[in-house]
Design a protein around this motif. Structure first.
Motif, mmCIF file in Angstrom:
data_model
loop_
_atom_site.group_PDB
_atom_site.id
_atom_site.type_symbol
_atom_site.label_atom_id
_atom_site.label_comp_id
_atom_site.label_asym_id
_atom_site.label_seq_id
_atom_site.Cartn_x
_atom_site.Cartn_y
_atom_site.Cartn_z
ATOM 1 N N HIS A 1 0.279 -1.218 0.321
ATOM 2 C CA HIS A 1 -0.053 0.203 0.067
ATOM 3 C C HIS A 1 0.624 1.291 -0.042
ATOM 4 O O HIS A 1 0.190 2.259 -0.148
ATOM 5 C CB HIS A 1 -1.514 0.165 1.564
ATOM 6 C CG HIS A 1 -2.048 -1.030 1.408
ATOM 7 N ND1 HIS A 1 -2.698 -0.484 0.508
ATOM 8 C CD2 HIS A 1 -1.965 -2.261 1.760
ATOM 9 C CE1 HIS A 1 -4.031 -1.931 0.385
ATOM 10 N NE2 HIS A 1 -3.582 -2.852 1.130
ATOM 11 N N GLU A 2 2.123 1.190 0.531
ATOM 12 C CA GLU A 2 3.447 2.490 0.906
ATOM 13 C C GLU A 2 3.465 2.997 -0.696
ATOM 14 O O GLU A 2 3.214 3.902 -0.672
ATOM 15 C CB GLU A 2 3.963 2.162 1.551
ATOM 16 C CG GLU A 2 5.103 2.807 1.489
ATOM 17 C CD GLU A 2 6.012 3.037 2.689
ATOM 18 O OE1 GLU A 2 6.768 3.712 2.378
ATOM 19 O OE2 GLU A 2 6.222 1.082 2.929
ATOM 20 N N HIS A 3 3.628 1.824 -1.721
ATOM 21 C CA HIS A 3 4.258 2.194 -2.864
ATOM 22 C C HIS A 3 3.126 1.595 -3.733
ATOM 23 O O HIS A 3 3.564 1.842 -5.626
ATOM 24 C CB HIS A 3 4.987 0.760 -3.024
ATOM 25 C CG HIS A 3 6.703 1.225 -2.298
ATOM 26 N ND1 HIS A 3 7.475 2.399 -2.843
ATOM 27 C CD2 HIS A 3 6.676 0.631 -0.722
ATOM 28 C CE1 HIS A 3 8.586 2.359 -0.985
ATOM 29 N NE2 HIS A 3 7.700 1.269 -0.318
ATOM 30 N N ASN A 4 1.360 1.592 -3.283
ATOM 31 C CA ASN A 4 0.450 2.214 -4.340
ATOM 32 C C ASN A 4 1.328 0.593 -5.301
ATOM 33 O O ASN A 4 0.566 0.927 -6.220
ATOM 34 C CB ASN A 4 0.851 2.952 -5.420
ATOM 35 C CG ASN A 4 -0.920 2.839 -5.915
ATOM 36 O OD1 ASN A 4 -1.934 1.822 -5.259
ATOM 37 N ND2 ASN A 4 -0.772 3.564 -7.138
ATOM 38 N N ILE A 5 1.163 -0.504 -5.176
ATOM 39 C CA ILE A 5 1.630 -1.665 -5.952
ATOM 40 C C ILE A 5 0.634 -2.285 -6.509
ATOM 41 O O ILE A 5 0.067 -2.847 -5.322
ATOM 42 C CB ILE A 5 2.777 -2.887 -4.877
ATOM 43 C CG1 ILE A 5 3.738 -2.031 -5.342
ATOM 44 C CG2 ILE A 5 3.298 -3.767 -6.179
ATOM 45 C CD1 ILE A 5 4.801 -2.483 -3.924
ATOM 46 N N PRO A 6 0.318 -2.994 -8.008
ATOM 47 C CA PRO A 6 -0.702 -3.711 -8.497
ATOM 48 C C PRO A 6 -0.604 -5.154 -7.517
ATOM 49 O O PRO A 6 0.044 -5.502 -7.199
ATOM 50 C CB PRO A 6 -0.419 -3.361 -9.709
ATOM 51 C CG PRO A 6 -0.018 -2.732 -9.695
ATOM 52 C CD PRO A 6 1.186 -2.244 -9.275
ATOM 53 N N TYR A 7 -1.820 -5.579 -7.016
ATOM 54 C CA TYR A 7 -1.936 -6.730 -6.174
ATOM 55 C C TYR A 7 -3.468 -7.198 -6.475
ATOM 56 O O TYR A 7 -4.390 -6.810 -6.951
ATOM 57 C CB TYR A 7 -1.929 -6.596 -4.670
ATOM 58 C CG TYR A 7 -3.555 -6.042 -3.876
ATOM 59 C CD1 TYR A 7 -3.911 -5.951 -3.727
ATOM 60 C CD2 TYR A 7 -3.158 -4.302 -4.036
ATOM 61 C CE1 TYR A 7 -5.524 -5.211 -2.906
ATOM 62 C CE2 TYR A 7 -4.353 -3.487 -2.865
ATOM 63 C CZ TYR A 7 -5.039 -4.126 -3.060
ATOM 64 O OH TYR A 7 -6.442 -3.488 -2.099
ATOM 65 N N ASN A 8 -3.803 -8.532 -6.433
ATOM 66 C CA ASN A 8 -4.396 -9.438 -5.899
ATOM 67 C C ASN A 8 -5.994 -9.060 -6.103
ATOM 68 O O ASN A 8 -6.222 -8.826 -4.743
ATOM 69 C CB ASN A 8 -4.319 -10.767 -6.145
ATOM 70 C CG ASN A 8 -5.393 -11.776 -6.757
ATOM 71 O OD1 ASN A 8 -6.633 -11.976 -6.612
ATOM 72 N ND2 ASN A 8 -4.695 -12.514 -7.543
ATOM 73 N N PRO A 9 -7.250 -8.506 -6.372
ATOM 74 C CA PRO A 9 -8.110 -8.242 -5.437
ATOM 75 C C PRO A 9 -8.860 -9.286 -4.703
ATOM 76 O O PRO A 9 -9.429 -8.706 -3.833
ATOM 77 C CB PRO A 9 -9.347 -7.979 -6.464
ATOM 78 C CG PRO A 9 -8.812 -8.613 -7.799
ATOM 79 C CD PRO A 9 -6.961 -8.412 -7.754
ATOM 80 N N LEU A 10 -8.293 -10.432 -4.977
ATOM 81 C CA LEU A 10 -9.110 -11.892 -4.560
ATOM 82 C C LEU A 10 -8.391 -11.609 -2.484
ATOM 83 O O LEU A 10 -9.512 -11.817 -2.196
ATOM 84 C CB LEU A 10 -8.287 -12.854 -4.821
ATOM 85 C CG LEU A 10 -9.501 -13.206 -5.699
ATOM 86 C CD1 LEU A 10 -8.453 -14.624 -6.882
ATOM 87 C CD2 LEU A 10 -10.924 -13.286 -5.624
ATOM 88 N N HIS A 11 -6.919 -10.775 -2.612
ATOM 89 C CA HIS A 11 -6.927 -10.648 -1.214
ATOM 90 C C HIS A 11 -7.740 -9.711 -0.583
ATOM 91 O O HIS A 11 -7.928 -9.831 0.805
ATOM 92 C CB HIS A 11 -5.464 -9.656 -1.173
ATOM 93 C CG HIS A 11 -4.354 -10.532 -1.102
ATOM 94 N ND1 HIS A 11 -3.982 -11.716 -1.577
ATOM 95 C CD2 HIS A 11 -3.422 -10.650 -2.641
ATOM 96 C CE1 HIS A 11 -3.024 -12.318 -2.115
ATOM 97 N NE2 HIS A 11 -2.730 -11.249 -2.502
ATOM 98 N N ASP A 12 -9.067 -9.452 -1.397
ATOM 99 C CA ASP A 12 -9.579 -8.361 -0.139
ATOM 100 C C ASP A 12 -10.428 -8.956 -0.373
ATOM 101 O O ASP A 12 -11.550 -8.690 0.912
ATOM 102 C CB ASP A 12 -10.296 -6.818 -1.508
ATOM 103 C CG ASP A 12 -8.651 -6.145 -0.950
ATOM 104 O OD1 ASP A 12 -7.670 -5.353 -0.149
ATOM 105 O OD2 ASP A 12 -8.562 -5.385 -1.943
ATOM 106 N N LYS A 13 -10.932 -10.054 -0.160
ATOM 107 C CA LYS A 13 -11.840 -10.879 -0.284
ATOM 108 C C LYS A 13 -11.714 -12.435 1.355
ATOM 109 O O LYS A 13 -12.561 -12.823 0.033
ATOM 110 C CB LYS A 13 -12.558 -11.686 -1.968
ATOM 111 C CG LYS A 13 -12.434 -10.108 -2.294
ATOM 112 C CD LYS A 13 -13.273 -10.866 -3.586
ATOM 113 C CE LYS A 13 -14.136 -9.903 -4.282
ATOM 114 N NZ LYS A 13 -14.412 -9.625 -5.984
ATOM 115 N N GLY A 14 -10.279 -12.455 1.205
ATOM 116 C CA GLY A 14 -10.218 -12.870 1.837
ATOM 117 C C GLY A 14 -9.277 -14.812 1.663
ATOM 118 O O GLY A 14 -8.860 -15.412 2.856
ATOM 119 N N PHE A 15 -9.022 -14.218 0.729
ATOM 120 C CA PHE A 15 -8.195 -15.138 -0.295
ATOM 121 C C PHE A 15 -6.348 -14.831 -0.080
ATOM 122 O O PHE A 15 -6.187 -13.354 -0.229
ATOM 123 C CB PHE A 15 -7.841 -15.049 -1.585
ATOM 124 C CG PHE A 15 -9.022 -15.816 -2.196
ATOM 125 C CD1 PHE A 15 -8.500 -16.830 -2.488
ATOM 126 C CD2 PHE A 15 -10.339 -15.077 -1.983
ATOM 127 C CE1 PHE A 15 -10.290 -17.864 -3.043
ATOM 128 C CE2 PHE A 15 -11.631 -15.853 -2.638
ATOM 129 C CZ PHE A 15 -11.760 -16.973 -2.878
#
Length: 237
Positions: free
Chosen positions: A184-198
Motif C-alpha cells: 500500500h505504501e508503494h501503490n503496488i498492483p495486487y490481486n483483488p482476491l486478497h480483499d475477499k479473504g484469499f
C-alpha cells in the motif's frame, strides 16, 4: 557438495546487513544472467517484483500459468506489466501431459487423493518450473516463514538439491502486516482476491478464502492434512 555449501556461505556472508534491494543487486552483479525470480503475483511476489523493476535490476521474472489460475490473477499480471513497462515471461505445462491426465482421470482427480493432487501439481507446476530454472544459478522466491510449518526454520539462502540451484528468500522474515503495508505504501498492483479473504492464491479449484482464526495456508488444498500442503515447488530436506 562442499563447493555448493561454501558458495551458500559466501553469498550469505556477502549480503548480510544489506537491505532487500542491496542483496538483490549484489546477486545480479555477481551472477550476471543467472538470477531469476518466480512470481505468482501474490502480495509477497508483487513486493519483490516492485523492488526488482523499480531498481531496474537485471533479474528475469517469470510466472507459471497452470491453465487453472483465477481471472483476477491474470488481471494483476496485466497491471504489473503496464505499471512497470515490462513483460513477465510465462511457462506452461506440456499440453500432452495435461491431455493425458484429463483423459485418464478427469478434470478433478486432485480431489480424490494426495497422489493425484501431487501428480496434477507436478504436471502443471513442477515440470514447467524445471524448464524455467534451467541454466540458472540463483532462484529468488517470495517465501515467508509464516507461510507454513515447513518454512519456519529455513535459512534465507539455501541450496535446493531437487532443482540444483541456490535459493534466496529476501522477505523470509517479513510479517504479513509488513508485506501488506509495503504494497500500500508503494501503490503496488495486487490481486483483488486478497480483499475477499484469499491469502495464499494458487489454482482456482484448489484455493478458497480463509475463515477468521484459520492459518495462512488453510485456503490451499483445504481437504488435506495441513502438514502436507506443498505443491512440490519448494521441497526442504
Amino acid at each position: 557438495m562442499p563447493e555448493i555449501n561454501e558458495q551458500v556461505e559466501h553469498i550469505s556472508y556477502s549480503i548480510n546487513g544489506l537491505n532487500e534491494a542491496g542483496a538483490l543487486k549484489w546477486l545480479a552483479e555477481n551472477f550476471p544472467g543467472k538470477v531469476v525470480f518466480s512470481s505468482s503475483f501474490s502480495y509477497e511476489d508483487q513486493a519483490i517484483s516492485h523492488i526488482i523493476l523499480k531498481e531496474n535490476l537485471p533479474i528475469d521474472i517469470f510466472t507459471l500459468d497452470t491453465g487453472r489460475i483465477f481471472p483476477e490473477t491474470y488481471s494483476v499480471w496485466r497491471s504489473t506489466n503496464e505499471r512497470y513497462n515490462t513483460h513477465i515471461k510465462a511457462y506452461y505445462p506440456q499440453a500432452a501431459a495435461v491431455e493425458t491426465l484429463l483423459s485418464e482421470k478427469g478434470p478433478q482427480s486432485f480431489y480424490e487423493s494426495l497422489e493425484n493432487r501431487k501428480e496434477c501439481c507436478f504436471i502443471r507446476k513442477v515440470e514447467p518450473l524445471k524448464r524455467a530454472l534451467k541454466g540458472r544459478e540463483i532462484w529468488i522466491t517470495g517465501l515467508r516463514a509464516e507461510h507454513s510449518p515447513d518454512r519456519q526454520d529455513i535459512p534465507q539462502v539455501e541450496y535446493d538439491a531437487s532443482n540444483n540451484i541456490i535459493k534466496y528468500h529476501p522477505i523470509l522474515h517479513w510479517s504479513f502486516d509488513q508485506v501488506k503495508a509495503f504494497i500500500h505504501e508503494h501503490n503496488i498492483p495486487y490481486n483483488p482476491l486478497h480483499d475477499k479473504g484469499f491469502v495464499s492464491i494458487g489454482c482456482q479449484p484448489c484455493t478458497r478464502a480463509i475463515r477468521e482464526g484459520e492459518d495462512f495456508r488453510a485456503g490451499r488444498w483445504w481437504w488435506e492434512d495441513a502438514a502436507k500442503k506443498e505443491c512440490g515447488l519448494h521441497v526442504h530436506q
